[in-house]
Write a protein that holds these residues in place. Sequence first.
Motif, short mmCIF file in Angstrom:
data_model
loop_
_atom_site.label_atom_id
_atom_site.label_comp_id
_atom_site.label_asym_id
_atom_site.label_seq_id
_atom_site.Cartn_x
_atom_site.Cartn_y
_atom_site.Cartn_z
N ASN A 130 -21.73 -0.62 -29.85
CA ASN A 130 -22.28 0.13 -30.61
C ASN A 130 -21.27 1.22 -31.20
O ASN A 130 -21.19 1.72 -32.30
CB ASN A 130 -23.32 1.08 -30.25
N GLU A 131 -20.20 1.92 -30.32
CA GLU A 131 -19.39 2.77 -30.76
C GLU A 131 -18.34 2.10 -31.75
O GLU A 131 -17.93 2.52 -32.84
CB GLU A 131 -18.67 3.41 -29.62
N ALA A 132 -17.89 0.76 -31.17
CA ALA A 132 -16.81 -0.15 -32.10
C ALA A 132 -17.21 -0.53 -33.33
O ALA A 132 -16.67 -0.25 -34.44
CB ALA A 132 -16.44 -1.25 -31.35
N LEU A 133 -18.85 -0.74 -33.31
CA LEU A 133 -19.37 -1.01 -34.80
C LEU A 133 -19.33 0.04 -35.68
O LEU A 133 -19.16 -0.10 -36.82
CB LEU A 133 -20.82 -1.67 -34.28
N GLU A 134 -19.81 1.32 -35.11
CA GLU A 134 -19.72 2.59 -35.85
C GLU A 134 -18.09 2.65 -36.43
O GLU A 134 -18.33 3.25 -37.88
CB GLU A 134 -19.90 3.82 -35.29
N LEU A 135 -17.07 2.58 -35.79
CA LEU A 135 -15.84 2.52 -36.44
C LEU A 135 -15.36 1.49 -37.25
O LEU A 135 -14.87 2.05 -38.30
CB LEU A 135 -14.74 2.53 -34.93
N VAL A 136 -15.69 0.44 -37.08
CA VAL A 136 -15.29 -0.55 -38.19
C VAL A 136 -16.17 -0.15 -39.35
O VAL A 136 -15.80 -0.80 -40.54
CB VAL A 136 -15.45 -2.00 -37.82
N GLY A 137 -17.53 0.55 -39.24
CA GLY A 137 -18.09 0.69 -40.32
C GLY A 137 -17.44 1.82 -41.26
O GLY A 137 -17.69 1.94 -42.52
N GLN A 138 -16.69 2.49 -40.67
CA GLN A 138 -16.08 3.77 -41.36
C GLN A 138 -14.57 3.49 -41.64
O GLN A 138 -14.05 4.27 -42.56
CB GLN A 138 -16.22 4.97 -40.34
N HIS A 139 -14.07 2.44 -40.98
CA HIS A 139 -12.58 2.20 -41.36
C HIS A 139 -12.34 0.71 -41.39
O HIS A 139 -12.94 -0.23 -41.06
CB HIS A 139 -11.76 2.67 -40.27
N ASN A 140 -11.32 0.29 -42.24
CA ASN A 140 -10.91 -0.89 -42.54
C ASN A 140 -9.82 -1.51 -41.63
O ASN A 140 -8.78 -1.70 -41.81
CB ASN A 140 -10.22 -1.13 -44.09
N VAL A 141 -10.26 -1.62 -40.56
CA VAL A 141 -9.57 -1.85 -39.29
C VAL A 141 -10.36 -3.20 -38.45
O VAL A 141 -11.73 -3.35 -38.60
CB VAL A 141 -9.37 -1.04 -38.44
N TYR A 142 -9.64 -3.88 -37.58
CA TYR A 142 -9.97 -4.62 -36.56
C TYR A 142 -9.89 -3.97 -35.20
O TYR A 142 -8.83 -3.12 -35.05
CB TYR A 142 -9.39 -6.06 -36.53
N ILE A 143 -11.22 -4.41 -34.50
CA ILE A 143 -11.17 -3.50 -33.07
C ILE A 143 -11.48 -4.75 -32.06
O ILE A 143 -12.40 -5.65 -32.31
CB ILE A 143 -12.07 -2.50 -32.89
N THR A 144 -10.33 -4.67 -31.18
CA THR A 144 -10.43 -5.86 -30.14
C THR A 144 -11.10 -5.10 -28.99
O THR A 144 -10.65 -3.86 -28.73
CB THR A 144 -9.36 -6.58 -29.73
N MET A 145 -11.72 -5.68 -27.89
CA MET A 145 -12.27 -4.91 -26.66
C MET A 145 -11.34 -5.44 -25.53
O MET A 145 -11.23 -6.55 -25.26
CB MET A 145 -13.76 -5.41 -26.60
N GLY A 146 -10.55 -4.36 -25.24
CA GLY A 146 -9.82 -4.61 -23.89
C GLY A 146 -10.36 -4.06 -22.68
O GLY A 146 -11.08 -2.97 -22.59
N VAL A 147 -10.26 -4.76 -21.50
CA VAL A 147 -10.58 -4.40 -20.32
C VAL A 147 -9.19 -4.25 -19.29
O VAL A 147 -8.48 -5.07 -19.32
CB VAL A 147 -11.69 -5.29 -19.56
N LYS A 148 -9.45 -3.14 -18.80
CA LYS A 148 -8.13 -2.74 -17.58
C LYS A 148 -8.10 -3.86 -16.67
O LYS A 148 -9.10 -3.87 -15.97
CB LYS A 148 -8.37 -1.41 -16.93
N PRO A 149 -7.05 -4.65 -16.42
CA PRO A 149 -6.76 -5.52 -15.33
C PRO A 149 -7.06 -5.17 -14.12
O PRO A 149 -6.52 -3.95 -13.65
CB PRO A 149 -5.38 -6.22 -15.88
N THR A 150 -7.66 -5.98 -13.30
CA THR A 150 -7.77 -5.50 -11.73
C THR A 150 -6.82 -6.38 -10.94
O THR A 150 -6.78 -6.31 -9.72
CB THR A 150 -9.29 -5.89 -11.39
N ARG A 151 -6.04 -7.32 -11.57
CA ARG A 151 -5.30 -8.38 -10.80
C ARG A 151 -4.32 -9.13 -11.81
O ARG A 151 -4.80 -9.08 -13.05
CB ARG A 151 -6.12 -9.42 -9.92
N PRO A 152 -3.29 -9.43 -11.36
CA PRO A 152 -2.37 -10.41 -12.25
C PRO A 152 -2.92 -11.80 -12.53
O PRO A 152 -2.40 -12.63 -12.23
CB PRO A 152 -1.03 -10.56 -11.60
#
Length: 363
Positions: A130-152
Motif C-alpha cells: 500500500n505504501e509503494a502504491l501510494e508512492l508510484v501514484g504520486q511520482h513517475n518512478v518504478y519501485i522494486t521491493m527488496g528484502v534484506k538477505p539472510t544468507r549468501p
Amino acid sequence: MSLKNYCIILAGGKGRRLWPCSRDNHPKQFIDFFGFGRTQLQATYDRFVKIMPKENIFITTNTEYASLVKEQLPQVCDENIVVEPVNRNTAPSVAWGMLKIASKDKDARVIVSPSDLFVLNEQAFADNVNEALELVGQHNVYITMGVKPTRPEPGYGYIQLGDPTMTKGVYHVRSFTEKPERDFAQVFVDSGEFYWNTGIFLSNISTFIESCEKLFVELTSLIKEKISPEEVTIPNLLSFLEKYYSSFPNLSIDYGVLERLDNVCVMKCYFGWADLGTWHSIYECLRRDDTDNVVIDSTVIMENSKNNVVKLPKDKLAVINGLEGFIVAEHDNVLLICKKGDTSGLMRKYVNEVQMKFGDKYI
C-alpha cells in the motif's frame, strides 16, 4: 481499499528448476506444493484480493496454461486473464496487461508480482504494498521491493542500494545482479548494500507506457507505420499488440527492462520473503527437523540421515537410511535423487538431457 490500485500476477513460467515435481503441463504455480490447501497461484491471488478489488487483479499466462488459471481462479473474469499467443517472456505480457488496465483507468497504480511468492508476514506485506502504491501514484518512478538477505543465496537476484530518496526506506537503484556466484553473494551480504530482488515492482500506467516507447524502439516504429497518430488509442494499441505479439523481443520485465531505466527505486521491505523456486531455496527456507531434514508434505521414515530435502507423492512411503545432503523427489514417472546444492542449473541440464534422450513424457 483504493479503486486505483491494480495487480498483474505472472503465471506463465514452466518452473523447471523444481523438476520433476513441477512439469511442463502442470508447473509449480498450479501445484499445492507444500500441502497448504491452496496452490501457489491461488495463495498469491488470496494475498492481493485483501489489498484491492478482485476486478482489479489480472493474470498473465500462455495458451498452454489458460485452462488451469480459469480452473483454479474461477472468480477471475476472462477479460482479466491475459493469454500470450506465443511465449515472449514477462515484459511483453506485462505490457499487454498494463494496456488492458489503462483501458479501464488511465490513472491506475499497478503492482506486478510473480505467482510463486512465499510471504511470512502477510500484514507487513500489505503495508509495504500500500505504501509503494501510494508512492508510484504520486511520482513517475518504478519501485522494486527488496528484502534484506539472510544468507549468501546464489539462486536469487540482488539489488544494490544507491542514494536515499526523500522517502524513508526508499533508495535509488545503483545496480541489479542476477544469480551471482556464492562468493560474490557473500560479499553482497557482508556489504549491507545489497537486497534480495523479490521480482515485485510497481509503477503508474503513464510511466510504464512512456518507458515502453523508449525500450521497444522497433515496435514503436512499427506502431507509427501501422497506426496513424490520430488513431493511437488504447483499443487500437491492444488490437495491434495481439496481432503483432510475436514481433515483441523476448525480454524479462525485471532484468530486461528495469535495469535499463534510470527512474527505478528500491523499497526496503520486511515481510519475510522467499522465492521457493529451487530445491536449494526450499531447503534453506523451510523448517527442518532435528537432523536438518526438510520433508515436504510426504510420509517418510528417516534413520541416520541428515541435511536432505524430500518430496514424494501422497500415496508413497519412503524409508531412508544413511543418506546425507541429497534431494529425493518423485512425481508421476520420474524419481530424482541427487546431491543437494545450488541445483537450478543442474535441473535445467537434467531436463534438457532427459527430453533429448527419452522425450517429452518425462518433462
